[in-house]
Design an enzyme around this catalytic site. Sequence first.
Site, PDB file in Angstrom:
ATOM      1  N   THR B  46       0.829  -1.204   0.000  1.00 56.02           N
ATOM      2  CA  THR B  46       0.000   0.000   0.000  1.00 56.02           C
ATOM      3  C   THR B  46       0.865   1.256   0.000  1.00 56.02           C
ATOM      4  O   THR B  46       0.561   2.237  -0.692  1.00 56.02           O
ATOM      5  CB  THR B  46      -0.911  -0.011   1.245  1.00 56.02           C
ATOM      6  N   HIS B  49       1.931   1.905  -3.416  1.00 55.93           N
ATOM      7  CA  HIS B  49       0.895   2.537  -4.237  1.00 55.93           C
ATOM      8  C   HIS B  49       0.859   4.047  -3.974  1.00 55.93           C
ATOM      9  O   HIS B  49       0.681   4.849  -4.895  1.00 55.93           O
ATOM     10  CB  HIS B  49      -0.483   1.939  -3.939  1.00 55.93           C
TER      11      HIS B  49
END
Lengths: 351, 351, 351, 351
Positions: B46, B49
Amino acid sequence: MANGTMAALRKSRPAPGLELDTMSAVPGIGPRDVLVAVRYAGICGTDHHIFDWDEWSANRVPLGIVVGHEFTGTVAAVGEGVSQVTVGQRVSGEGHIGCGVCELCRTGRAHICERIDIIGIDRDGCFAEYVAMPDHNLWVLDERIPDLAAAIMDPLGNAMHAVSAAQVSGRNVLVTGSGVIGLASVAIAQSLGAARVIATDVDPHRLELARHFGADDVVLSSDPGWVAEVRGITAGEGPDVLIEMSGHPDALSGGFAALRNGGTAALLGLPKSAVPLDLSNDIIFKGATVLGINGRIVYDTWYAVERFLLSGQLDLDALVTDVLPLEKFEKAFALIASRTALKVIFEIGAR
Amino acid sequence: MANGTMAALRKSRPAPGLELDTMSAVPGIGPRDVLVAVRYAGICGTDHHIFDWDEWSANRVPLGIVVGHEFTGTVAAVGEGVSQVTVGQRVSGEGHIGCGVCELCRTGRAHICERIDIIGIDRDGCFAEYVAMPDHNLWVLDERIPDLAAAIMDPLGNAMHAVSAAQVSGRNVLVTGSGVIGLASVAIAQSLGAARVIATDVDPHRLELARHFGADDVVLSSDPGWVAEVRGITAGEGPDVLIEMSGHPDALSGGFAALRNGGTAALLGLPKSAVPLDLSNDIIFKGATVLGINGRIVYDTWYAVERFLLSGQLDLDALVTDVLPLEKFEKAFALIASRTALKVIFEIGAR
Amino acid sequence: MANGTMAALRKSRPAPGLELDTMSAVPGIGPRDVLVAVRYAGICGTDHHIFDWDEWSANRVPLGIVVGHEFTGTVAAVGEGVSQVTVGQRVSGEGHIGCGVCELCRTGRAHICERIDIIGIDRDGCFAEYVAMPDHNLWVLDERIPDLAAAIMDPLGNAMHAVSAAQVSGRNVLVTGSGVIGLASVAIAQSLGAARVIATDVDPHRLELARHFGADDVVLSSDPGWVAEVRGITAGEGPDVLIEMSGHPDALSGGFAALRNGGTAALLGLPKSAVPLDLSNDIIFKGATVLGINGRIVYDTWYAVERFLLSGQLDLDALVTDVLPLEKFEKAFALIASRTALKVIFEIGAR
Amino acid sequence: MANGTMAALRKSRPAPGLELDTMSAVPGIGPRDVLVAVRYAGICGTDHHIFDWDEWSANRVPLGIVVGHEFTGTVAAVGEGVSQVTVGQRVSGEGHIGCGVCELCRTGRAHICERIDIIGIDRDGCFAEYVAMPDHNLWVLDERIPDLAAAIMDPLGNAMHAVSAAQVSGRNVLVTGSGVIGLASVAIAQSLGAARVIATDVDPHRLELARHFGADDVVLSSDPGWVAEVRGITAGEGPDVLIEMSGHPDALSGGFAALRNGGTAALLGLPKSAVPLDLSNDIIFKGATVLGINGRIVYDTWYAVERFLLSGQLDLDALVTDVLPLEKFEKAFALIASRTALKVIFEIGAR
């Protein structure tokens, strides 16, 4: 069985339609089989697919087969190894015949046996004067169950399997699709203690029926705001349980969108092709549980259906809209296609 | 905390990259909050990202935020209403902060609270000298848990949550995707009593690692026959359990196709967009159960991870491939992008 | 089967002892039955009760019966309605024969059928050259399962049933009573992923065996402080799971006292008379779950035992201490009475 | 709170009776605590034991304590760390205060925390103008819940906990003991979808009430043939579920004897001493599941009680027979002792 011949509704040609034939003999039975004289047989959506000869049918169903898998009748003969079912008993039957030797069959999950044989699909079915099955697949009827209910314990069992698996007791439940099995699911969810039952359909008349069968709220799913409406009914939280009975992509995507975080979805309606799902938002982030529902658990579901029928909580007259002789099969399938009928049943033999 | 300033890795601009800033103050704490001096912090997919500023990040993450949500450190200060955590304790933390008042939060399911606040995503995170959190979200560490393990109890918890929910004891298990969480899932499945664990990946090196972490069999999922290979390993029946850790459409469709009738699939890997699923054949006819897995159950999962770590069944040295100072964040993210590293951890403060 | 006669160990007189008879014929079989030529048969504690002719036996067992219910052998003949088992197959068998028509039998719970017939107790058993059973009760053996293991799948199944029902994966487990079934439970609990297994017995030698079969800790339950010792091993919390295999009142009261709040107790050992239980403190305030364990789930438990045996996690040589011909039955029962033997098996026929 | 003093019903002397005192101050509160101005408070059987000063009370309850644990009121003050409860809110409260740091407290099982503190037993309770509790233990009331229902969410929660845990949906249920909690259990079992509910009591008047609260059948348990009568009602099979609310040895032994093989017993009634149980026949051979029920699951049970109350399925007027001011406490306890009253509630403050 005059002269041993038998009337039967068969799929004889690779094209739409069925044929009512006079077969030269009743089905033979092996040492563990039972021959049943059929009294009533229900028409299922699957039968309609076979009538239409859609892609699925053309790939699965052997030509010449006797169609039909929902029935009730009387035991006419038993094989020499059969002792637990006797001639003259009134029965219904589980049409999914497991192989009997695989792990799934031997651990109470014959309904998902990989080598399942289904009457009316893989072997001769019950739209005929007689049908033969293994004794293990017969359900001896309590005398208090009426014949027309006995004829449709199979689809009622689909509804019971889905609703029971989803554990609706004390929870808010959304049923998408108010056809025969959806309407039965509404009634069953109420009987199993659902807190609130919401039903959807694209047809306003079906929503009236859903109310009649016990829905606390109904939502027209052709309305673009239907998902928000469902969430509004549940104080913005979404239902705890989704019972998906339509197989329609909009019902699936909308049902998952409506579902509460941590909720459970039981899927029984069959989509015609692959459905694009937003797995991240609709299942993973949501922490949802999704249950694929196929057939009936043998015989947990049957006992549950029997208890439900004996409780008197189903308006059978409202569910069975038409009873016709086998000769009127064209009309029977037309009634189903029109969506004005609910359950249509063939009357085949005398009691 | 020289002069009260604090180094922190932040997302300051709507573009790829991060910035290492000196913030003018450590985070303030309310009466029920705790300030933690961060010692180690793990980098998650994450975070990558957010570094890349993909579409999801751009829609979710507020600019200026301190990134990072996996950490261990020492309690530096507590609010006046905090009594169950004390200054000096070594802690890790649950980064998902529920609203605390909804039904999900109050019934043990805060991980799927609809108003969840996640550190490093919705509020300042742990790639900094200090992070502040409610005391309820802190996990006081057993002294036998090493710091580097304590820093990654969050992703180990993802694996534990998925594997525990799928009930692997005595069953054959397929893990699709052998990244950090997939490899941890292999080790956890073995420790929880799986009969046989099969791991897949598109990278042969990852398959070697999967064997190292305990896989009985490994299958290269770039091979077009991989699904048949998996079924072959399980005597043609298919695995009882699918643990899906990749989010890749091929792993999802292949994993469902391999899954045994009646099997359970736990989905944690996040697909980037809607995935077309053959619901009829892969879930409904199969009678499958699908579990969406998000975060960690607070604190059931944490206790299970603690037991697992104390059992010594995880090769931590093999899982944590790189430990770097915060200043080398560009290199750290490059290591992750290269897929040659497994878990990369920032060393931030001293013990 | 020389001249059709058959050697059999029977209970012929209402007094201690058994008699080795030559019966004039092998058992007859009906259309769904199978005749098995017995190769090995295990002696169970129940057989010993019948040998001793205790109060329970005198009230339950009909005189003249052939004793014995644990066995393996080869199919010698099948009834005309039997198609799924064939002559020459190597089999073991489930000795509990349900009525087949009640709700329990038809919903996967035949092991607790109210009209259960047990071979060697209610009808002729397997301490004989031949035994007859319904085909449904036969288990066709995987070729990799050794004969001596096949002979004791029944008691291994008792252990598997108890341990599986208690859900030991990731949990601390206390097994009270380290006889054959207790020792098997220790090994099974480890294979199913128990975090830690503690075994008790009053006999120090049995505790050594418990360690050999995989116990992490052993506790001498004749020591008055044994309950505190068990709690100490589990950091003062008590085990999550109790597997009670002794039937002794002290093990029951101590086991419940040791059990953690919210824990699960699986009871299989049979107390000889009513046991006074402190329900308020040991079950109600504790929020405990108690599971009565009887027989084996047909065939969930059998598949689980097969997987366990194929995993190689059981030291069969250590469990089966003696193999004797039927003629030496007096010695065999004396060995069991002495508690120096573990499992004693009769060798009856050739393979 | 004239001059800060407070009326309170206390246990001041080690002898039967209570004293209505004027305390010199309202309870103090810490940073996470809430002070509630009590409006109504229900009298529980436990309070009666403390009144009587039985052996249990003498061993557990500290002298000087304010008695009472069932209540509703209004938030009068909050600690400086409290933000989720505000002054003026109408509340009820969970009287079992867990330690907050043990595994049970942190995994949703605070009701069985080993260091539980109960208001009115271990610390000052609610038979007073004010009671202080941690904010975590307060339940903010939906405005549609009437005050008298809000005052007894604790005992309704006992019933809900037992009935929910036993999974009554679609099953036949026996409730032994038709006191306040037993009667509530009857109504709750019906709302959660029980197929049939049978209630017992030794008092014919209580059986009439059981019918009023929804029992399909009632059985006088002073009749020596009551167990056979219960089995007869269930077609000889016995109920699937036993909800034991009396704590009486005859109800326990009879209830277990009546229970169907494979059934579930939820035990909440507290026996006064050890109860001899025929574990072999009543639990082990029967394959029964026994659940010890203590308190309420925080807050799963409370949400379930709220849904139940909002459904309108409880006749609150029939359950609450008497509302008296605190001054008439002698009469209130006499009413309970006489068994002519059901729930008796103190009216303490104004809304």
